[in-house]
Structures are given as C-alpha cells and as structure tokens.
Enzyme design. Structure first.
Site, PDB file in Angstrom:
ATOM      1  N   GLU A   1       0.834  -1.203   0.000  1.00  0.00           N
ATOM      2  CA  GLU A   1       0.000   0.000   0.000  1.00  0.00           C
ATOM      3  C   GLU A   1       0.872   1.257   0.000  1.00  0.00           C
ATOM      4  O   GLU A   1       1.821   1.358   0.774  1.00  0.00           O
ATOM      5  CB  GLU A   1      -0.897   0.000   1.246  1.00  0.00           C
ATOM      6  N   LYS A  33     -10.169   2.686  -2.422  1.00  0.00           N
ATOM      7  CA  LYS A  33     -10.406   2.068  -1.103  1.00  0.00           C
ATOM      8  C   LYS A  33     -11.758   2.507  -0.530  1.00  0.00           C
ATOM      9  O   LYS A  33     -12.007   3.710  -0.380  1.00  0.00           O
ATOM     10  CB  LYS A  33      -9.255   2.505  -0.192  1.00  0.00           C
ATOM     11  N   CYS A  47      -5.936  -2.742   2.339  1.00  0.00           N
ATOM     12  CA  CYS A  47      -5.697  -2.660   3.781  1.00  0.00           C
ATOM     13  C   CYS A  47      -6.965  -2.765   4.649  1.00  0.00           C
ATOM     14  O   CYS A  47      -7.492  -3.853   4.824  1.00  0.00           O
ATOM     15  CB  CYS A  47      -4.899  -1.401   4.082  1.00  0.00           C
TER      16      CYS A  47
END
Lengths: 316, 316
Positions: free
Chosen positions: B43, B116, B159
């Site tokens: 990431e 995300k 994540c």
C-alpha cells in the site's frame, strides 16, 4: 457481569439415549461445579449423526420443542443455575422438521430457539433431506435473532452456518454478546492427511474470523468419534476387504476471545468438557480501537442480497 | 491458464522516490524472470506512510492517475508481460484525494483502478483526513468491481478493507478470480508482545477466512520496517529519554490458496519478493464440494445493509 465462564462438552455418540443422558447429567454438573455459566452441547447431541443416509425412519428421532429433551436440559439449567445451549432434531409439525438449537436460561425457562438457516448437502451430510431451513421471520431479525438470557444475548448458529460470514455479522448487528456454534463436522477417511489438515484448519480459521470481524467471543462445540455409515453395514454384498466408511468427527471444539485468540481447544479424539473464562467487557474495548462497526459501507452492500452479479461472468 | 505464478514485493520505505523506483525496477524484473504473471506491491508503495500525522503538506505527495507512477508501472508491466497491482495516493481533483489501487495489464494498459472503500482512522493511521472513501458507483457493482485483465479478474481491495468480510464477498459475487490486498499495517511499539502477536494473528486469520469463504486464492502484500512518527521528531521539547514513536510495519506478506492454506509468507523484517504458484482451477473444484454459493440465504441478508438493529440494544 463481565467475566463469563464457558464450557463446551465434546463427546462421542453413545449407543442409547440413556447413556447420553447419563453422560450429559454428569458432565454438565461437573462443568457447573467448575464455574461454567454457559454450557454448550454439540450438534444433534442426542442422536447419532443420522444424515449420513437418507432414510425415512430417521424422522422418528425428531421430537417437539418443548419436549423431553428440553425438559431434561431445563432441569439441568435450573439445578445448576447456568445457561445451556442444546441442539435438537425438531419436529415442528407432521412432516416438517428443523435442525434447531435451544437455549435454556439459568432458571430453566426455554429462552428461545434458533432454526439452522443454512442447510448443507454433500456426500455423507444429506441434511437437505431432513431439515427445512429456518424461516425468514416476520420480525426485523429475518431469522438471525440472538437469544436473550440472564448472562447476555446468545448468538446461536449451527454448523454449516459457520462458513457464512453473513450469519455471524447479522447476529452481531442484532446485538449478540457471544457467538455459539454447536457443530458436527468430520473427515472422510478416504481423504489424504494433507486434505484433512486443510479442512480442519479452514474450519477453525473461518470461525475465528467471525470473532475477529465482530469483536465477539466465540464457542464452537463439535462431535468426536467415528460413526459408521449405516448403509455400508447393510451392504452385505460389499467386498470383504472394503473398509467401513463413515465420518471421523474431528473434535477440536474451541473457545476464542474477541481477537480470535484461542483460549482453549480440545483434541481430535478427547471426550471432554473444555472450560475457560472470557471477558465480555473486552468487546467494547476492542471495538473502540478496531472500529469496524463505525466504518461498514452500508451504502454499498446491497449486492450481498444477490445470488451473483451475472453480468460479472461476461468479459468486459 | 489455470496455473498462475504470483509475486508480492514487501519492502521498507526508501528515502527518495528514485530509490523506490530503482528497487521496484530490479525486483519486478527478478520476479517476472522467476515466472510471475501477477506482481503485487504494498500500500502507498511510493511514499512513506504519511498518515501517521495530519499534515496539509502531505497532500503534495498525491498524483493523478494516469500519471508518472502508472507510466512507470505500465512500462514495467509491458516490458515483463505481467499484471502489476500498485497502490497510489490519487489526486482526483483539487482538494479531492483517494487511496487507490491500480492494475496494469500485461500489455501496459491501465486495466482499472479501485478506490479504497473502507477508510480507517485511529492513532497513527489518520487516513480519514487524507482519503475520501471510494464512491458507490452508478454501475451495478457499487464500488466493488474486480478488474478484468488477461490473467483473470483481479478483486483488489486495500488494507482496512481486509477486516470486512462484506468487501471480499462482494468482489467474489462480482466474479473475482483472486483477492489482492496491498496493505500497510504494523505495531505500536508500546503494545505488549502478546498483544502484538494477537494483532498479527488476527490479521492473517481474517484474510485467510476470505479465501475460505469465497474459495479464492488471496495475496496480501504488506510493508516492513520502522517508520518514525515525524511529529515526534519535531517535538524538541519532548523529554530526552522518550522513545521515538512510530509504526513497526509487520511484514508477513502472504499468498494463500482457496482453502486458506498459506503457500508462502515472508517474515516480519525481510525485504523480499515472495513468489508461488496458485491453481485457479481449484476454485471450481472447491466450490463444488464446499458449495457456500449454493446455500447463501439471500432472502434473509437485507440487514447487512443496516448500521445496527437498534431495537437489539433493548432488553426483550
């Protein structure tokens, strides 16, 4: 009360109902004496795992709720002042049966029941023949309703449910304080050692993940012992050197904390009550610093109610 | 193609962008030479993990997509004929930023991007300051759309998404062939050894559970190394014996198969490309005998789109 002592009673299938009753009577008493306020039994704890075959006579094993089994568990719960989770073959009406977990409160009242929502069907586990899936209820819980007891709200799910993160999440959203899975899972003796290991590990892992995703303690109580496939016994024409087939239930009942950490776990073959303490207060502590409930994208989850997004099979 | 060789490149934060580029250039080439057709980066691989502080200057690190980073990754993908998943700080418009994964196809084209959806915010991970959560898109995917490439549909999540079983499920329902998580997670050095162990184990467990629940292979690529909290450096008035605070990124990048079985995993501190083969055909084999997709209770999942069932807080 934030500290809760929990026991899970893992055992083999007994030859007679009386032997089962005797065993449970003794083991529940011992667990309660050791401090357990929540005692969990394995799936269909009263009978053999009859779903290895599709046999109409096996429906005779079903009983009504309330009925003799809940009467017995009620007396045990009242005598020992603890909550008991049992798992029964429920006869709801003539020709209508469920795989149903029952929760007896500390005073012996039947606090509630949960009818298994996800029903498996695969070789040796012919449950769709026997069990109607739990209803989408008319209340706001849609069949996933935790059961209120004096020690908290028990999010009871059963066996195959354990593979569905949706089920655990729905129980958590409905306010469950703990997740509980009576279960009956085992190996096909013909599978390789490596495949057996992968299956057991997947089973432990996915349940631990429900504890993690929802910051809840979790109890999983499984059978142990080998149960022969009765059809295999009947097939007298089978070659003499054919191994008896059946299911080797893999035990490994466990209790884990809110981060999925295993607190206690039984072995494959042991017939025992595992017992440990969990701290219910840790749920709030964990959710404050790992705040999944804050961040769920409820604006983007509608497709979870779809079977599949069919256009996804096409190439872009 | 059913056999897919995958690499995940885990590294420390470099001092300059040029050093990062040099490292990736070399490691991508080596991974491709070793057979990798899918290469996953960690990431925000281009920059330090700047979210330890809320600093307006850090927005200068953001870049447009396409932009210099995708140009570089595109050239790498084309040169080595492999799919590359990168993770960037995207500047979408003046004052509008996302945490965005990009997928470059084997011919160097930008196959797609994923913004995300779940954004964390906790001490040391102040991402809500920097990143607008991904949109609920107007297509039928609602923001959870796998990216079609020549090697299959890549279900990229980032994540914090990894803690939400909903995200993995939605990618699977949208036809993902593999789940991929670029990630940047680590320990607070002040936590106890036991707490650190629980956190790392929970992180591995929940991602493995997504592989299991969806019968998909999964790649998780994490950072390694200690990154000091820059605010801590600035606070010259801090007592001299105060330890520098920051995040110890815990590495442990891994690739697992459709039953959640770990195929390869790096250590906490190693700077390396892990590489392994997965068999994409095993997804169908696994789903046939563990048929979760057959049995999902889509008639009873509507509450997954609720924040909480508020009546559940009341006693019955």
């Amino acid at each position: 009360m934030t500290q809760l002592t929990i026991a899970a009673i893992q055992h083999k299938c007994f030859s007679t109902p009386q032997q089962t009753t005797n065993h449970l009577q003794k083991t529940i008493a011992n667990s309660a004496k050791a401090g357990a306020k929540l005692i969990v039994l394995q799936e269909l704890h009263n009978t053999p795992y009859f779903c290895q075959q599709e046999t109409v006579d096996a429906f005779d094993l079903a009983e009504s709720i309330p009925g003799p089994s809940t009467d017995f568990l009620s007396a045990m719960a009242k005598e020992h002042q603890c909550v008991i989770v049992g798992s029964l073959f429920e006869k709801r009406a003539v020709g209508l049966y469920h795989n149903t977990a029952v929760v007896l409160d500390c005073d012996g009242t039947l606090a509630g029941r949960y009818r298994k929502m996800h029903i498996p069907d695969d070789p040796g586990f012919y449950e769709k023949f026997y069990f109607t899936p739990g209803d989408v209820t008319e209340d706001e819980f849609n069949g996933f309703k935790p059961i209120q007891t004096r020690i908290g709200k028990i999010g009871v799910l059963v066996c195959w449910d354990q593979w569905f993160p949706e089920a655990a999440r729905l129980m958590a959203l409905a306010g469950a304080d703990i997740l509980v899975y009576p279960t009956a899972i085992g190996w096909d003796p013909q599978d390789s050692k490596e495949e057996k290991h992968r299956q057991l590990d997947a089973w432990t892992t996915i349940q631990r993940s429900h504890a993690i995703a929802n910051s809840l303690p979790l109890v999983s109580c499984n059978r142990t012992g080998f149960e022969v496939d009765s059809q295999d016994i009947k097939q007298k024409s089978a070659p003499k050197n054919k191994h008896a087939t059946g299911i080797q239930f893999w035990g490994n009942s466990f209790i884990c904390g809110q981060q999925g950490e295993i607190l206690t776990q039984s072995s494959v073959n042991s017939e025992e009550a595992i017992i440990t303490k969990v701290d219910l207060k840790k749920t709030e502590e964990t959710r404050r610093i790992w705040p999944y409930f804050r961040d769920r994208r409820v604006d983007a989850y509608q497709n979870l109610s779809k079977r599949f997004i069919d256009s996804a099979s096409k190439k872009d």
